[in-house]
Design a protein around this motif. Structure first.
Motif, PDB file in Angstrom:
ATOM      1  N   ILE A 163       0.878  -1.175   0.000  1.00 43.51           N
ATOM      2  CA  ILE A 163       0.000   0.000   0.000  1.00 43.51           C
ATOM      3  C   ILE A 163       0.913   1.222   0.000  1.00 43.51           C
ATOM      4  CG2 ILE A 163      -1.797   1.271   1.226  1.00 43.51           C
ATOM      5  CD1 ILE A 163      -2.442  -1.359   2.715  1.00 43.51           C
ATOM      6  N   GLU A 164       0.680   2.134  -0.917  1.00 47.08           N
ATOM      7  CA  GLU A 164       1.480   3.362  -0.969  1.00 47.08           C
ATOM      8  C   GLU A 164       0.571   4.579  -0.977  1.00 47.08           C
ATOM      9  OE1 GLU A 164       5.249   3.344  -3.281  1.00 47.08           O
ATOM     10  OE2 GLU A 164       4.357   1.599  -4.264  1.00 47.08           O
ATOM     11  N   VAL A 165       0.896   5.543  -0.120  1.00 45.65           N
ATOM     12  CA  VAL A 165       0.168   6.814  -0.062  1.00 45.65           C
ATOM     13  C   VAL A 165       1.214   7.920  -0.121  1.00 45.65           C
ATOM     14  CG1 VAL A 165      -1.462   8.237   1.221  1.00 45.65           C
ATOM     15  CG2 VAL A 165      -1.582   5.731   1.414  1.00 45.65           C
ATOM     16  N   PRO A 166       1.416   8.524  -1.295  1.00 45.08           N
ATOM     17  CA  PRO A 166       2.512   9.496  -1.446  1.00 45.08           C
ATOM     18  C   PRO A 166       2.147  10.931  -1.091  1.00 45.08           C
ATOM     19  CG  PRO A 166       1.535   9.043  -3.573  1.00 45.08           C
ATOM     20  CD  PRO A 166       0.784   8.189  -2.582  1.00 45.08           C
ATOM     21  N   LEU A 214      -6.668  11.772  -1.769  1.00 43.34           N
ATOM     22  CA  LEU A 214      -5.479  10.959  -1.512  1.00 43.34           C
ATOM     23  C   LEU A 214      -5.247   9.942  -2.619  1.00 43.34           C
ATOM     24  CD1 LEU A 214      -5.474   9.996   2.285  1.00 43.34           C
ATOM     25  CD2 LEU A 214      -4.105  11.709   1.124  1.00 43.34           C
ATOM     26  N   ASP A 215      -4.002   9.782  -3.011  1.00 46.05           N
ATOM     27  CA  ASP A 215      -3.625   8.713  -3.938  1.00 46.05           C
ATOM     28  C   ASP A 215      -3.267   7.481  -3.110  1.00 46.05           C
ATOM     29  OD1 ASP A 215      -3.896  10.356  -6.168  1.00 46.05           O
ATOM     30  OD2 ASP A 215      -1.850  11.107  -5.966  1.00 46.05           O
ATOM     31  N   ILE A 216      -4.098   6.456  -3.196  1.00 50.44           N
ATOM     32  CA  ILE A 216      -3.852   5.224  -2.461  1.00 50.44           C
ATOM     33  C   ILE A 216      -3.626   4.115  -3.483  1.00 50.44           C
ATOM     34  CG2 ILE A 216      -4.753   3.556  -0.802  1.00 50.44           C
ATOM     35  CD1 ILE A 216      -6.447   5.783   0.376  1.00 50.44           C
ATOM     36  N   SER A 217      -2.386   3.703  -3.608  1.00 48.78           N
ATOM     37  CA  SER A 217      -2.004   2.685  -4.589  1.00 48.78           C
ATOM     38  C   SER A 217      -1.845   1.341  -3.884  1.00 48.78           C
ATOM     39  CB  SER A 217      -0.687   3.089  -5.277  1.00 48.78           C
ATOM     40  OG  SER A 217      -0.260   2.068  -6.152  1.00 48.78           O
ATOM     41  N   ASP A 228     -10.731   2.204   1.270  1.00 46.49           N
ATOM     42  CA  ASP A 228     -11.650   3.039   2.048  1.00 46.49           C
ATOM     43  C   ASP A 228     -11.235   3.087   3.512  1.00 46.49           C
ATOM     44  OD1 ASP A 228     -13.150   3.580  -0.180  1.00 46.49           O
ATOM     45  OD2 ASP A 228     -14.681   2.070   0.239  1.00 46.49           O
ATOM     46  N   LYS A 229     -10.809   1.950   4.039  1.00 46.47           N
ATOM     47  CA  LYS A 229     -10.434   1.910   5.450  1.00 46.47           C
ATOM     48  C   LYS A 229      -9.124   2.658   5.693  1.00 46.47           C
ATOM     49  CE  LYS A 229     -11.569  -1.206   9.145  1.00 46.47           C
ATOM     50  NZ  LYS A 229     -11.996  -2.582   9.518  1.00 46.47           N
ATOM     51  N   VAL A 230      -8.191   2.557   4.747  1.00 46.79           N
ATOM     52  CA  VAL A 230      -6.948   3.327   4.857  1.00 46.79           C
ATOM     53  C   VAL A 230      -7.269   4.823   4.867  1.00 46.79           C
ATOM     54  CG1 VAL A 230      -4.837   3.981   3.649  1.00 46.79           C
ATOM     55  CG2 VAL A 230      -5.449   1.567   3.844  1.00 46.79           C
TER      56      VAL A 230
END
Length: 339
Positions: free
Chosen positions: A103-106, A117-120, A142-144
């Protein structure tokens, strides 16, 4: 120019024991980087989702790069945070096959809304295809997004305590523009200001009883904890709160407009409390019973209210819907239908 002995009160220091930052006039800054790093790790680690295909859980937070700080000038708080996050998730199918991914959130930043948010989310290169990747890209993402939103809430409530100091006349200024608006909204939960003295009628008042229910997309233990954990209460009320989650423990929230005491606690099943608005007749409490019913992947919450003043019935119903049900769903991502 002020006369001798009549200095600008913003600079008078003798009225404070510590003689610093009177009236919050000076610029002060607090570094929230280390606190934020620990908080982000604790919120993400152990996050889990599941469906008929299996279960996924965040098992490692491998990167928390960035910084956070809070500035106070003239009683207004300015928040700055910018984070690049990376975590590992592990999935287990119903057949017992395990998978790993990232999981990546930059761009977790004060400049971006949670919706932006970009959640990859991806599978590791050597992993075979699995339907669990879809689970992570929908419910998992969604939970992140929800827990990262709660980090921002904690930053603005838990970490900021003590940043706005009492002023020379003993009044504390509002903490931030967003909190000012929230405070104005929350005071509408009662017909008078939270600082007004409660009315003591000296006579019995006519009361009513009613019940409400709602569905939350979470388990009974998780939803139960929302009501008895101080940090979680502060998150969904977006303000400071005092919550002693034990039998006989007191609680106070929503700028002091709501307070009471837990009289019975059955973990994950039931909460009974003495509960009142600040503007109710002095010492008059309603009895609120919360019952948590497991409905597979959902929880049905039943709320029974007894002893509510007749004149406050609609206000109390609307207050519970807006400041509990809706706020909890929006903050923690437990959204579902209303009955």
């Amino acid at each position: 120019m002020a006369k001798w002995g009549e200095g600008d009160p913003r600079w008078i220091v003798e009225e404070r024991a510590d003689a610093t930052n009177v009236n919050n006039w000076h610029w002060t800054e607090r570094d929230a980087t280390n606190w934020s790093s620990d908080k982000l790790k604790s919120l993400l680690l152990g996050l889990s989702v599941e469906n008929e295909e299996g279960r996924c859980e965040v098992t490692e937070v491998s990167k928390v790069e960035g910084e956070a700080s809070i500035n106070n000038r003239k009683g207004k708080l300015i928040f700055f945070y910018e984070w690049n996050l990376k975590a590992t998730w592990t999935g287990t199918s119903n057949a017992g096959v395990k998978y790993k991914g990232t999981i990546e959130v930059p761009n977790l930043s004060d400049e971006n809304d949670m919706e932006d948010l970009d959640i990859s989310i991806s599978l590791n290169k050597d992993e075979p295809d699995t339907a669990l990747i879809s689970l992570m890209r929908t419910k998992g993402a969604d939970k992140v997004r929800t827990v990262l939103g709660s980090y921002v809430g904690f930053l603005k409530t838990e970490f900021t305590q003590g940043m706005i100091l009492p002023t020379a006349n003993g009044i504390t200024k509002l903490q931030s523009t967003s909190q000012s608006k929230a405070k104005l909204d929350k005071t509408q939960i009662s017909s008078t200001s939270s600082t007004a003295a409660p009315i003591n009628t000296g006579v019995k008042i006519p009361t009513c009883k009613f019940s409400m229910k709602d569905i939350f997309l979470t388990s009974p233990p998780e939803l139960y904890r929302v009501f008895v954990n101080q940090e979680m209460v502060q998150a969904f009320t977006h303000g400071s709160a005092t919550v002693d989650g034990e039998r006989g423990g007191k609680f106070r929230l929503l700028e002091g407009n709501v307070f009471g005491e837990f009289t019975e606690l059955v973990p994950d099943e039931k909460i009974v409390m003495k509960w009142r608005y600040n503007n109710w007749p002095c010492e008059h409490y309603a009895t609120i019973t919360l019952t948590f019913l497991d409905r597979s992947s959902e929880t049905e919450l039943k709320v029974e209210c007894r002893g509510v003043p007749d004149s406050q019935e609609e206000q109390t119903k609307e207050g519970w819907k807006r400041y509990y049900f809706e706020a909890i769903k929006q903050t923690f991502g437990f959204g579902a239908r209303l009955f």
